[in-house]
Design an enzyme around this catalytic site. Structure first.
Site, short mmCIF file in Angstrom:
data_model
loop_
_atom_site.label_atom_id
_atom_site.label_comp_id
_atom_site.label_asym_id
_atom_site.label_seq_id
_atom_site.Cartn_x
_atom_site.Cartn_y
_atom_site.Cartn_z
N ARG A 1 95.19 33.89 -5.31
CA ARG A 1 96.57 34.27 -5.59
C ARG A 1 97.24 34.84 -4.35
O ARG A 1 98.42 34.63 -4.11
CB ARG A 1 96.58 35.31 -6.71
CG ARG A 1 97.95 35.72 -7.19
CD ARG A 1 97.78 36.88 -8.17
NE ARG A 1 99.00 37.26 -8.83
CZ ARG A 1 99.99 37.94 -8.25
NH1 ARG A 1 99.92 38.27 -7.00
NH2 ARG A 1 101.06 38.26 -8.96
N LYS B 1 97.00 30.92 -21.59
CA LYS B 1 96.90 31.78 -20.40
C LYS B 1 95.45 32.23 -20.25
O LYS B 1 94.94 33.02 -21.04
CB LYS B 1 97.83 32.99 -20.51
CG LYS B 1 97.86 33.83 -19.23
CD LYS B 1 98.91 34.93 -19.30
CE LYS B 1 99.22 35.58 -17.96
NZ LYS B 1 98.10 36.17 -17.27
N GLU C 1 101.58 26.93 -22.62
CA GLU C 1 100.21 26.72 -22.14
C GLU C 1 99.34 27.94 -22.44
O GLU C 1 99.82 29.07 -22.49
CB GLU C 1 100.22 26.50 -20.62
CG GLU C 1 100.99 25.26 -20.20
CD GLU C 1 100.73 24.90 -18.74
OE1 GLU C 1 99.86 25.53 -18.11
OE2 GLU C 1 101.42 23.99 -18.25
P1 ATP Z 1 98.73 38.75 -14.86
O1 ATP Z 1 98.03 40.03 -14.49
O2 ATP Z 1 99.47 38.80 -16.17
O3 ATP Z 1 97.86 37.54 -14.73
P2 ATP Z 1 100.02 38.18 -12.34
O4 ATP Z 1 101.02 39.07 -11.68
O5 ATP Z 1 98.69 38.02 -11.69
O6 ATP Z 1 99.89 38.65 -13.84
P3 ATP Z 1 101.86 36.21 -13.27
O7 ATP Z 1 102.47 35.11 -12.52
O8 ATP Z 1 102.74 37.29 -13.72
O9 ATP Z 1 100.63 36.73 -12.44
O10 ATP Z 1 101.17 35.62 -14.58
C1 ATP Z 1 100.66 34.34 -14.54
C2 ATP Z 1 99.21 34.38 -14.11
O11 ATP Z 1 98.41 33.90 -15.15
C3 ATP Z 1 98.99 33.45 -12.95
O12 ATP Z 1 98.98 34.16 -11.73
C4 ATP Z 1 97.68 32.76 -13.24
O13 ATP Z 1 96.63 33.34 -12.49
C5 ATP Z 1 97.39 33.04 -14.70
N1 ATP Z 1 97.38 31.86 -15.56
C6 ATP Z 1 96.43 31.58 -16.48
N2 ATP Z 1 96.72 30.47 -17.15
C7 ATP Z 1 97.88 29.99 -16.66
C8 ATP Z 1 98.70 28.86 -16.96
N3 ATP Z 1 98.39 27.97 -17.91
N4 ATP Z 1 99.85 28.71 -16.23
C9 ATP Z 1 100.18 29.58 -15.26
N5 ATP Z 1 99.46 30.67 -14.96
C10 ATP Z 1 98.32 30.88 -15.65
#
Ligand code: ATP
Length: 587
Positions: free
Chosen positions: A274, A252, A250
């Site tokens: 979040r 991001k 997917e």
């Molecule tokens: P990051 O700073 O990389 O976003 P994070 O710690 O906030 O990291 P992670 O779970 O590690 O969160 O990375 C996934 C994050 O990316 C999710 O929290 C979400 O907000 C975002 N995101 C964007 N697009 C998608 C998607 N298609 N599927 C899941 N998460 C997504």
């Protein structure tokens, strides 16, 4: 339970230096509470009046708290202010002046935990004309029937400044110890917490119907689910291997994570961030679309809200999306720069819990319920069966201005509240050295020397979160790259959360000039992760992990992350491994 008893447990909690002792004290305190007292006690122990997602703010202004102290103790407002200057903490001032009080305690009736909680709630919900006076009266009334020690915590609660250092995991272990005698058997409790986002509810169910009740806690609309998180891997080959040769890939999006809860019958929508705070007022166009465009009576949908120009298909930078978090002009923005929700998961639909269903099934249903919606659209994705396909999609996303991709295991459930390999993220930056940022908790600060002496600020001691140990482990000292403005603002912010000694949940070898309660998170970029005897992150034997040349890249502190949302020790160790692999490949 009398509030007096809770206050003496709080005092003990403040004085201990080990996490295990904190858990013992908390378990003993919870064990003494009646069923109906569990919720108020748990919330107050965290300095709250409800679960964070309800957003109940007690926070009365300092000057009103000073007035309440003056009227309850018979000292003048000036005397109160002068004493607060000396102690640096209005809670301590309330306690000290209550000891010397010129007035007699108004009532000899002792107040219970529930009395104090109810009065605090009433105070929080008072609004409109004359409400400030009413708030002062309420707090003064609580103080008037309080012991000096109770006064300390009543004032801190009223100011929203109870900082006992008991995080979610600490409280869960304490509840586990209370119920089973074993602090380590908290898995069921943690699971219940992950799907209802409410520690007070977990404590109450446990007190009412034991572990049997805990097993029955189910997903419900308007109770936010703690989000699933993604692991990292450095190459498309490794991702596909981990996914058994086939996975969804997917886009991001770099916006705001949004969990949308919908109940059409009640005409109600709530959107959570979040870290489970309410975002609803900031995203009116998404709330409206959920009510009018989603084909479901009740649902929980998750996605990323992002500023996006429908006509040109252009994604706007994070800074534009985040403008929604300010208080004013939201209506106007929702017209001129509407946000879209790129939906990527479905956790609940019309009476059915979707968490356990495999991703491919959740996704198919998600696409069905949002079909036809203009504002809530499915995230872009492909199914990849080889690294080339994944790589190609990744490159396309980067050229569209997106952050990268999230690969998803087609058969994995939605794992609430955990970072698992069911989701793996890949960002462009992993391909260099340590160019992915990390989120660190501030645990101490240094005084300035030389040219910085005038700011009384010379840098930060920063830590990661070790989930297994529920401890904060230091990883770096950040000493450069601050603007004058930043130095002043860090100093101001951190002075308010100073601690006399090392907080019980901080593990450190180095000692800063001042310790602070782990509260604030900053995003940091560094050149490299190295091994070092100076830091406790992932420490085995003599050496832990440290960051080389760290500098802060977030615009101040990250408001969307609490201390336990910081980068974890496990992630640092994984990133260290990736860094080594990338280097070897480069050669
Ligand atoms: P990051 O700073 O990389 O976003 P994070 O710690 O906030 O990291 P992670 O779970 O590690 O969160 O990375 C996934 C994050 O990316 C999710 O929290 C979400 O907000 C975002 N995101 C964007 N697009 C998608 C998607 N298609 N599927 C899941 N998460 C997504």
């Amino acid at each position: 339970m009398l509030f007096e008893d809770a206050a003496s447990y709080y005092e003990k909690l403040e004085s201990v230096t080990s996490r295990i002792s904190m858990i013992d004290i908390l378990a003993e305190m919870f064990g003494k509470a009646e069923k109906e007292e569990m919720r108020p006690l748990i919330y107050m122990t965290q300095g709250l009046l409800g679960p964070p997602f309800e957003g109940i703010q007690i926070g009365i202004a300092e000057k009103f708290a000073q007035q309440a102290i003056a009227s309850a103790t018979g000292f003048t407002k000036e005397e109160v202010v002068a004493d607060a200057k000396r102690t640096g903490d209005l809670g301590n001032t309330a306690e000290g002046l209550a000891r010397k009080t010129k007035l007699k305690r108004m009532s000899s009736r002792k107040q219970s935990v529930r009395d104090v909680f109810a009065m605090m709630l009433k105070t929080a919900s008072t609004s409109g004309s004359g409400s400030q006076e009413a708030k002062i009266r309420n707090i003064a009334a609580l103080l008037a029937s309080a012991s000096p020690l109770e006064a300390r915590y009543i004032i801190r609660l009223a100011l929203g400044k109870v900082r006992l250092g008991a995080g979610d995991a600490t409280i869960l272990e304490a509840l586990s110890k209370m119920a089973t005698g074993e602090r380590r058997s908290k898995a069921l409790l943690e699971n219940a917490y992950n799907i209802c986002g409410d520690l007070g509810k977990v404590g109450e169910v446990l007190a009412e119907s034991g572990m049997k009740g805990i097993e029955k806690v189910k997903v419900s609309v308007f109770n936010p689910i703690r989000p699933a998180l993604a692991e990292r891997l450095p190459t498309s080959e490794e991702i596909l291997e981990k996914m058994h040769g086939k996975c969804a890939v997917e886009s991001k999006y770099d916006g705001l994570r949004a969990q949308v809860h919908l109940d059409k019958g009640k005409k109600r929508v709530e959107i959570f961030s979040r870290n489970l705070e309410k975002l609803t007022p900031m995203l009116p166009e998404i709330a409206e679309a959920a009510l009018s465009e989603v084909k479901a009576e009740r649902a929980i949908i998750e996605g990323e809200a992002i500023a996006y120009n429908e006509e040109t298909g252009e994604f706007r930078p994070f800074q534009e999306t985040i403008q929604r978090k300010r208080k004013h002009g939201i209506e106007e923005f929702s017209e001129t720069m509407p946000l879209h929700l790129f939906a990527f998961d479905l956790m609940y639909l019309d009476g059915e819990d979707y968490l356990e269903k495999p991703y491919h099934e959740r996704r198919a249903k998600l696409e069905y319920v949002i079909k036809g919606s203009k504002t809530i659209i499915p995230s872009g994705r492909i199914i990849a069966e080889n690294p080339k396909e994944l790589e190609k999609y990744f490159e396309e996303q980067i050229s569209e201005g997106l952050e990268g991709i999230v690969a998803k295991d087609l058969n994995a459930p939605y794992v609430a509240g955990a970072r698992k390999f069911g989701w793996i993220k890949l960002k462009r930056s992993y391909k260099g050295e340590l160019s992915d940022t990390v989120d660190l908790v501030i645990v101490g600060y240094y005084l300035g020397r030389g040219s910085r002496a005038e700011f009384q600020f010379g840098g930060l001691l920063a830590a990661v979160y070790n989930e297994k140990r529920d401890m904060f482990e230091t990883i770096t000292r950040i000493g450069t790259g601050f603007s004058e403005e930043q130095m002043k603002s860090f100093k101001r912010m951190l002075d308010k959360i100073k601690r006399p000694g090392k907080p019980a949940r901080v593990d450190a070898v180095v000692v800063p000039d001042f310790w602070v309660e782990p509260t604030y998170v900053v995003t940091v970029r560094a050149d490299e992760i190295t091994k070092s005897p100076m830091h406790t992150c992932g420490k085995e034997g003599e050496t832990g992990y440290a960051l080389r040349f760290p500098r802060i890249v977030s615009d101040g502190v990250r408001e969307d992350k609490g201390p336990e949302d910081a980068t974890s020790t496990k992630e640092i160790i994984e990133m260290y491994g990736m860094q080594k692999r990338v280097k070897v490949e480069d050669k």
